[in-house]
Design an enzyme around this catalytic site. Structure first.
Site, PDB file in Angstrom:
ATOM      1  N   GLU A 165      15.365  39.031  63.187  1.00 17.50           N
ATOM      2  CA  GLU A 165      16.294  39.920  62.473  1.00 17.50           C
ATOM      3  C   GLU A 165      16.528  39.451  61.032  1.00 17.50           C
ATOM      4  O   GLU A 165      16.518  40.255  60.092  1.00 17.50           O
ATOM      5  CB  GLU A 165      17.624  40.032  63.229  1.00 17.50           C
ATOM      6  CG  GLU A 165      18.683  40.884  62.561  1.00 17.50           C
ATOM      7  CD  GLU A 165      18.264  42.303  62.227  1.00 17.50           C
ATOM      8  OE1 GLU A 165      18.945  42.935  61.392  1.00 17.50           O
ATOM      9  OE2 GLU A 165      17.221  42.765  62.728  1.00 17.50           O
TER      10      GLU A 165
ATOM     11  N   TRP B  89      11.951  62.373  52.355  1.00 22.85           N
ATOM     12  CA  TRP B  89      11.140  61.209  52.703  1.00 22.85           C
ATOM     13  C   TRP B  89       9.760  61.796  52.979  1.00 22.85           C
ATOM     14  O   TRP B  89       9.562  62.493  53.977  1.00 22.85           O
ATOM     15  CB  TRP B  89      11.678  60.502  53.946  1.00 22.85           C
ATOM     16  CG  TRP B  89      11.064  59.151  54.161  1.00 22.85           C
ATOM     17  CD1 TRP B  89      11.480  57.953  53.633  1.00 22.85           C
ATOM     18  CD2 TRP B  89       9.902  58.827  54.955  1.00 22.85           C
ATOM     19  NE1 TRP B  89      10.656  56.933  54.046  1.00 22.85           N
ATOM     20  CE2 TRP B  89       9.678  57.438  54.855  1.00 22.85           C
ATOM     21  CE3 TRP B  89       9.025  59.583  55.732  1.00 22.85           C
ATOM     22  CZ2 TRP B  89       8.615  56.793  55.506  1.00 22.85           C
ATOM     23  CZ3 TRP B  89       7.974  58.951  56.371  1.00 22.85           C
ATOM     24  CH2 TRP B  89       7.783  57.565  56.256  1.00 22.85           C
TER      25      TRP B  89
ATOM     26  N   HIS C  15       0.951  26.648  67.084  1.00 18.18           N
ATOM     27  CA  HIS C  15      -0.133  27.442  67.679  1.00 18.18           C
ATOM     28  C   HIS C  15      -0.756  28.391  66.659  1.00 18.18           C
ATOM     29  O   HIS C  15      -1.480  29.317  67.025  1.00 18.18           O
ATOM     30  CB  HIS C  15       0.398  28.226  68.893  1.00 18.18           C
ATOM     31  CG  HIS C  15       1.007  27.331  69.920  1.00 18.18           C
ATOM     32  ND1 HIS C  15       0.286  26.465  70.705  1.00 18.18           N
ATOM     33  CD2 HIS C  15       2.313  27.125  70.240  1.00 18.18           C
ATOM     34  CE1 HIS C  15       1.101  25.770  71.484  1.00 18.18           C
ATOM     35  NE2 HIS C  15       2.331  26.149  71.223  1.00 18.18           N
TER      36      HIS C  15
ATOM     37  N   GLU D 100      12.973  43.900  54.288  1.00 20.49           N
ATOM     38  CA  GLU D 100      13.317  45.294  53.957  1.00 20.49           C
ATOM     39  C   GLU D 100      13.801  45.448  52.519  1.00 20.49           C
ATOM     40  O   GLU D 100      13.494  46.434  51.850  1.00 20.49           O
ATOM     41  CB  GLU D 100      14.433  45.788  54.875  1.00 20.49           C
ATOM     42  CG  GLU D 100      14.042  46.112  56.297  1.00 20.49           C
ATOM     43  CD  GLU D 100      15.221  46.712  57.050  1.00 20.49           C
ATOM     44  OE1 GLU D 100      15.305  47.948  57.121  1.00 20.49           O
ATOM     45  OE2 GLU D 100      16.079  45.943  57.517  1.00 20.49           O
TER      46      GLU D 100
ATOM     47  N   ASN E  62      13.118  69.325  57.675  1.00 21.39           N
ATOM     48  CA  ASN E  62      13.130  67.917  58.071  1.00 21.39           C
ATOM     49  C   ASN E  62      12.269  67.808  59.319  1.00 21.39           C
ATOM     50  O   ASN E  62      12.552  68.456  60.327  1.00 21.39           O
ATOM     51  CB  ASN E  62      14.575  67.483  58.375  1.00 21.39           C
ATOM     52  CG  ASN E  62      14.658  66.004  58.680  1.00 21.39           C
ATOM     53  OD1 ASN E  62      13.663  65.297  58.662  1.00 21.39           O
ATOM     54  ND2 ASN E  62      15.860  65.548  59.009  1.00 21.39           N
TER      55      ASN E  62
HETATM   56  C1  AGP Z   1      17.146  48.038  60.052  1.00 18.18           C
HETATM   57  O1  AGP Z   1      17.735  47.469  58.942  1.00 18.18           O
HETATM   58  C2  AGP Z   1      16.325  49.216  59.766  1.00 18.18           C
HETATM   59  N1  AGP Z   1      17.025  50.220  59.088  1.00 18.18           N
HETATM   60  C3  AGP Z   1      15.566  49.759  60.955  1.00 18.18           C
HETATM   61  O2  AGP Z   1      14.748  48.753  61.469  1.00 18.18           O
HETATM   62  C4  AGP Z   1      16.440  50.311  62.085  1.00 18.18           C
HETATM   63  O3  AGP Z   1      17.057  49.276  62.767  1.00 18.18           O
HETATM   64  C5  AGP Z   1      15.562  51.099  63.060  1.00 18.18           C
HETATM   65  O4  AGP Z   1      14.957  52.155  62.353  1.00 18.18           O
HETATM   66  C6  AGP Z   1      16.351  51.621  64.241  1.00 18.18           C
HETATM   67  O5  AGP Z   1      17.304  52.531  63.818  1.00 18.18           O
HETATM   68  P1  AGP Z   1      18.453  52.990  64.853  1.00 18.18           P
HETATM   69  O6  AGP Z   1      19.252  51.787  65.218  1.00 18.18           O
HETATM   70  O7  AGP Z   1      19.225  54.030  64.098  1.00 18.18           O
HETATM   71  O8  AGP Z   1      17.745  53.566  66.053  1.00 18.18           O
END
Ligand code: AGP
Length: 624
Positions: free
Chosen positions: A502, A71, A525, A509, A97
């Site tokens: 959510e 990444w 608003h 995403e 990493n």
């Molecule tokens: C959610 O679909 C995402 N992958 C992302 O927002 C995720 O919830 C966030 O990075 C937190 O990750 P975690 O629960 O492993 O801490």
């Protein structure tokens, strides 16, 4: 973020094995990948840009290999910046990493000392520093122990010299001390046949080939960024901690303190997750699989989760202030928790993004409590938040899905969600599990631990029925209708507000549509200025006190030409489409999201995006 997989053992098609391991880690980053194998004193590397498609051809058989899926943080997405990186001698391969914050000055020093660096990455400096440390150690060795070969295998520990058997680990330890930032490094050295790694931040786990139980093995050792990639080989794991260095050889694994170099005992844990749980089975994508796993998960929590939820309730009931925190989907669960604890138990709390928690932590006092939510247990912003809270004397709790993750070792109370491996980057079933445990805990806090057991069962039944009662067709019709739109909104009220956030996040995403969740009350608003003819607006309309309010809201956006989709038990004329949710009361909270998770999935299929590895994302965010 990135994924690391390593193997040392009997000579085999190590490249394909590492490739298979990286495939299981790809949700940690998929900008580029690479594999290096050691064979006949040389490193052979294959690297490419993009997702892992087919195992590399032409890499020789080998007993040691190291791979990486990237990444990108420092350096563009190119083959040249893909890992593994080599050194000038050609005998090392290194993967990384994290972020080396002082890499610019380190790089200048290396270039000044004659090294040739081939990439734009921060990571490559570590490979050349490793080369230097090994040369420095060889020089030291030649002075101190000329009687011993440079890479002998008789341990040496007992006689006061550093364990030359773990020579690469020692050199990596010294490199780790020169780096600023959170980093995990792994390397292989073809001359000594050693694989080694050092951890300071990003996760690293060793898989011990099933052997004699005290570090002895069947001649195979594995290294990975998370256990999902190890389950196919072993369930005997060693979680490498921050400030530790590990040396892997076919015949064994050794652990050392990264500060002192002193040997450390191996703490081998047997994990319960099975390889099958991590497999797709009959599904096309992990997102689809994990959405449909929710009814079984809810029923299991209803059957077995009351005790754990009651223990959490005791923690939530502590006297001081209560703070809930997390990132992304986990923050939405924390925010839902705030509403549920107030509604069900009259327990006030505050929900704050973990990356915004610093100033809040400064206001904490002993007796206050902080509960962190995290699927992976490795999100760096969440670890920072709990460490800051600890520093101010707060009691710490956490709801986590991944066993053995760093967060579980930082807090006083961990509730394990037990949702099994969650492989899609989109978090679905673990969000539902968090809400289920919050509901049970809220009931327990109100003195009725079993109050919401029927709620979980009712939601499970409603979600399971989605597959067969025609509602899935409605979801697909709505997806077809809006697939070419670029903007959409999801509106919710009170405890429906975090649900709206959510649902919008899931759609955002995986479809790259600009989906926004709002508290319905905010509409007039400002938000309503964004509504134009055809704009899809989803209104979460549970039966009960909020229904009339939400229907009025639906009428207001309808008047501006919106395409209104109602999510609730009752049809209404204001809807252009209606996705029924039959579960009532707080069961609606659990049952209303899966249809919208499925909508995100169907939209991804229609828009041709990858449901499991959406662009620019990774499953757990381990860099700031
Ligand atoms: C959610 O679909 C995402 N992958 C992302 O927002 C995720 O919830 C966030 O990075 C937190 O990750 P975690 O629960 O492993 O801490």
């Amino acid at each position: 973020m990135c994924g690391i997989f390593g193997y040392t053992g009997v000579p085999t098609d190590a490249a394909s094995m590492v490739f298979a391991g990286l495939k299981k880690l790809e949700y940690r980053g998929y900008d580029s990948w690479g594999i290096a194998v050691g064979s006949e004193g040389a490193v052979h590397t294959a690297r490419d840009v993009g997702k892992l498609s087919a195992p590399p051809m032409g890499l020789p058989e080998s007993g040691m290999a190291l791979g990486h899926t990237r990444w990108a943080t420092t350096g563009a997405v190119t083959e040249g910046n893909a890992h593994p990186h080599g050194d000038c001698s050609g005998r090392l391969a290194l993967v990384h990493n994290g972020i080396i914050e002082n890499y610019v000055s380190l790089r200048q020093g290396l270039v000044a000392r004659g090294h040739t660096l081939r990439s734009e990455t921060d990571s490559e400096v570590a490979a050349h520093l490793l080369e230097e440390e090994l040369a420095r150690m060889d020089a030291e060795h030649d002075v101190q122990r000329p009687d011993l070969p440079r890479a002998h295998t008789d341990g040496g520990n007992g006689n006061g010299a550093w364990p030359y058997r773990a020579r690469l680990a020692e050199a990596l330890r010294r490199v780790g001390q020169q780096l600023e930032g959170l980093n995990a490094l792994a390397a292989l050295d073809v001359t000594s046949g050693e694989l080694a790694a050092v951890k300071n931040g990003s996760p690293l786990i060793v898989g011990i080939g099933s052997g004699d139980g005290n570090g002895g093995t069947d001649g195979a050792q594995y290294l990975a960024s998370d256990m999902a990639a190890l389950l196919a080989h072993t369930r005997r794991l060693v979680y490498v901690r921050d400030g530790q260095v590990v040396s892997l050889r076919p015949e064994g694994v050794e652990l050392f303190d990264a500060e002192t170099g002193a040997p450390l005992p191996l703490d081998i844990e047997d994990v319960q997750w099975t390889p099958e749980e991590a497999e797709l089975g009959a599904y096309h994508h992990y997102l689809e699989k994990e959405i449909w796993e929710q009814p079984t998960l809810l029923r299991r929590i209803a059957d077995e989760g009351v005790d754990a939820a009651t223990e959490l309730a005791r923690f939530l009931g502590l006297q001081g202030e209560l703070h809930l925190t997390g990132c992304g989907t986990a923050f939405h669960a924390a925010l839902t928790g705030r509403y549920l604890l107030a509604l069900e138990a009259g327990r006030p709390s505050l929900a704050t993004y973990a990356h915004e928690f610093g100033p809040i932590a400064a206001s904490l006092e002993p007796g206050d409590a902080v509960v962190a939510f995290s699927q992976s247990g490795e999100t760096i912003d969440v670890l920072d938040a709990v460490r800051a809270a600890r520093a101010h004397g707060a009691a710490l709790g956490a709801l986590v899905n991944v066993p053995g993750s760093t967060l579980t070792r930082e807090v006083d109370l961990t509730l394990m969600l037990g949702a099994g491996p969650e492989r899609s980057v989109l978090s679905t079933k673990t969000f539902t599990a968090k809400l289920a445990y919050l509901l049970l805990a809220a009931g327990a806090l109100a003195g009725e631990p079993a109050r919401h057991v029927p709620t979980l069962r009712a939601a499970a039944d409603d979600i399971a029925a989605l597959r067969t009662d025609g509602r899935l067709d409605i979801v697909r019709d709505v997806a077809h209708h809006i697939a070419d739109r670029e903007h959409l909104f999801v509106l919710g009220r009170n405890v429906g507000y975090p649900l709206a956030l959510e649902a919008a996040l899931k759609i955002k995403e995986v479809t790259y549509m600009h989906a926004e969740g709002f508290a319905a009350g905010e509409l007039k608003h400002g938000v309503i200025a964004l509504v134009e003819p055809g704009t899809p607006v989803f209104v979460l309309t549970p039966a009960g006190p909020d229904e009339a309010y939400m229907l009025t809201t639906a009428g207001e956006v309808k008047a501006r030409g919106a395409y209104v989709v109602g999510i609730g038990p009752h049809h209404h004329a204001v809807y252009d489409a209606h996705i029924p949710v039959h579960a009532e009361g707080l069961a609606y909270l659990l049952a209303a999201l899966p249809p919208l998770q499925l909508l995100a999935y169907e939209l991804a299929l229609l828009r041709g995006t990858d449901p499991d590895r959406p662009r620019n994302l990774a499953k757990s965010v381990t860099v700031r």
